[in-house]
Design an enzyme around this catalytic site. Sequence first.
Site, PDB file in Angstrom:
ATOM      1  N   CYS A 199      -7.809  -0.126   2.968  1.00 29.35           N
ATOM      2  CA  CYS A 199      -6.625   0.744   2.997  1.00 29.35           C
ATOM      3  C   CYS A 199      -6.557   1.409   4.361  1.00 29.35           C
ATOM      4  CB  CYS A 199      -6.747   1.792   1.896  1.00 29.35           C
ATOM      5  SG  CYS A 199      -5.376   2.960   1.829  1.00 29.35           S
ATOM      6  N   LEU A 200      -5.339   1.529   4.906  1.00 25.22           N
ATOM      7  CA  LEU A 200      -5.197   2.167   6.215  1.00 25.22           C
ATOM      8  C   LEU A 200      -5.578   3.645   6.159  1.00 25.22           C
ATOM      9  CD1 LEU A 200      -1.964   0.541   7.687  1.00 25.22           C
ATOM     10  CD2 LEU A 200      -4.354  -0.086   8.030  1.00 25.22           C
ATOM     11  N   GLN A 225       1.322   7.988   2.603  1.00 24.70           N
ATOM     12  CA  GLN A 225       0.249   7.887   3.603  1.00 24.70           C
ATOM     13  C   GLN A 225       0.634   8.571   4.913  1.00 24.70           C
ATOM     14  OE1 GLN A 225      -0.287   3.433   2.883  1.00 24.70           O
ATOM     15  NE2 GLN A 225      -2.366   4.043   3.441  1.00 24.70           N
ATOM     16  N   HIS A 232      -1.170  -2.585  -4.512  1.00 20.14           N
ATOM     17  CA  HIS A 232      -1.846  -1.520  -3.766  1.00 20.14           C
ATOM     18  C   HIS A 232      -0.856  -0.431  -3.346  1.00 20.14           C
ATOM     19  CE1 HIS A 232      -5.013  -0.130  -0.812  1.00 20.14           C
ATOM     20  NE2 HIS A 232      -3.930   0.414  -0.283  1.00 20.14           N
ATOM     21  N   GLU A 233       0.308  -0.844  -2.825  1.00 20.81           N
ATOM     22  CA  GLU A 233       1.281   0.136  -2.326  1.00 20.81           C
ATOM     23  C   GLU A 233       1.952   0.901  -3.465  1.00 20.81           C
ATOM     24  OE1 GLU A 233       0.913   0.768   0.646  1.00 20.81           O
ATOM     25  OE2 GLU A 233      -0.077  -1.091   1.220  1.00 20.81           O
ATOM     26  N   HIS A 235      -0.163   3.677  -4.498  1.00 22.52           N
ATOM     27  CA  HIS A 235      -0.058   4.840  -3.609  1.00 22.52           C
ATOM     28  C   HIS A 235       1.068   5.770  -4.063  1.00 22.52           C
ATOM     29  CE1 HIS A 235      -2.875   4.556  -0.306  1.00 22.52           C
ATOM     30  NE2 HIS A 235      -2.567   3.303  -0.050  1.00 22.52           N
ATOM     31  N   GLY A 242       0.540  -3.382   4.746  1.00 21.35           N
ATOM     32  CA  GLY A 242       1.381  -2.541   3.909  1.00 21.35           C
ATOM     33  C   GLY A 242       1.138  -1.080   4.217  1.00 21.35           C
TER      34      GLY A 242
HETATM   35 NI    NI Z   1      -3.553   1.900   1.113  1.00 22.22          NI
END
Ligand code: NI
Length: 186
Positions: free
Chosen positions: A109-110, A55, A152-153, A156, A50
């Site tokens: 998380c990326l 981000q 999670h997204e 964000h 995701g």
């Molecule tokens: Ni993330």
Amino acid sequence: MALRRVLRIDNEEDKKVLKMPSRPVKLPDRELKRLIADMFETMHEANGVGLAAPQLGINIQLCVIGIPADLEEQEDGSVVEVAPAEEYVLINPKIVKTSGDEVMRQEGCLSLPGWYGDVPRHSWVTVEYQELNGKLRRLRKADGLLGWAIQHEVDHLHGVLFTELIRDLSTLRDLSKEDVETVETP
Ligand code: NI
């Protein structure tokens, strides 16, 4: 399509942007298609499941999710796809219903590559969102990896980072330095 730089939680300037709440997307938006393609490319390159627009430094309510196909190895060694890969583009998503319970799961998380910690999540959520054409869609009782990725997204998009949800910070560890099997990263 193009790869884009993913903002990092451990970079002070990046974190300011990640902490900002995102504004709703006004549809139709002709620029969005290219951004969405870049988001999928950037997410796949990083082996994520995701990615949210903030981000990439773009504070709009847009996120993408890509759940890999479920593969099963047969007795003869051949691999069979038991469930196909799923891709979602969520525009202006709102979680409208949750299971109300809480499950702990190891999450990453990326925006903080390699690091994982135990985060409490609902076991399923129902999310309402818009498609690129403006159509309102509802995804009912999304659970498992999809349900967690949605939570999670959507966080964000409200400037909430997984590191802030970890209650026991001793669970937050850099697994890239440890010899463990990789966990999916939203
Ligand atoms: Ni993330």
